[in-house]
Design a protein around this motif. Structure first.
Motif: not given
Length: 162
Positions: A69-84, A128-137
């Motif tokens: 998943s790292l390339p998509a994470i780096h390129d900000h291409q991972l959508d919410d469903a993929q993060y989930e 589940k942590t609205p104060d944190q971006a999914r990417r930060n997770g």
């Protein structure tokens, strides 16, 4: 109504960690007066902690999932469903570790620090942590994987380069 399995696992991990730290902390304070240092990752007398097959299997699977998943994470291409989906994978592997891993108590207490970071990262990735971006997770999970490589003896584990 049945309890949420993830909540039960987290409670068991945190409870076991607290009990482990209580014993380690009491022993450490009596012998060495370490205090707060007992709650930080540390090596086993300068050596990495021993692992077992279930731990190596689960951490290898997590590492592979994050690597893919790292390339998509780096390129900000991972959508919410993929993060989930990635968060679910992390929770599943952590549950496997908790159920099957049998480490010495001191190594187990160190592993629980890494598990706590994995679960916190998974929560952020799942939104589940609205104060944190999914990417930060994802960054938090990558940090936990790096800590595993630094503190646990697993010759099959390849640190993610990014």
């Amino acid at each position: 109504m049945y309890p949420n399995p993830r909540a039960v696992i987290l409670a068991l991990i945190l409870g076991a960690t607290s009990l482990s730290f209580a014993g380690v902390s009491l022993a450490g304070e009596t012998a060495h007066q370490h205090g707060a240092a007992e709650h930080e990752l540390q090596l086993n007398a300068g050596e990495k902690w021993a692992t077992d097959a279930p731990l190596r299997k689960a951490m290898g699977a997590l590492n592979g999932a994050m690597q893919a998943s790292l390339p998509a994470i780096h390129d900000h291409q991972l959508d919410d469903a993929q993060y989930e989906q990635l968060a679910v994978r992390i929770n599943d592997e952590v549950a496997y570790m908790v159920k099957h891993c049998k480490l010495e108590p001191e190594a187990d207490a160190q592993l629980h620090l890494i598990i706590a970071e994995l679960l916190a990262g998974a929560d952020s990735m799942a939104g589940k942590t609205p104060d944190q971006a999914r990417r930060n997770g994802a960054v938090k999970v990558l940090g936990a994987l790096q800590s595993y490589a630094e503190y646990f003896a697993d010759s099959s584990f390849e640190t993610i380069q990014h």
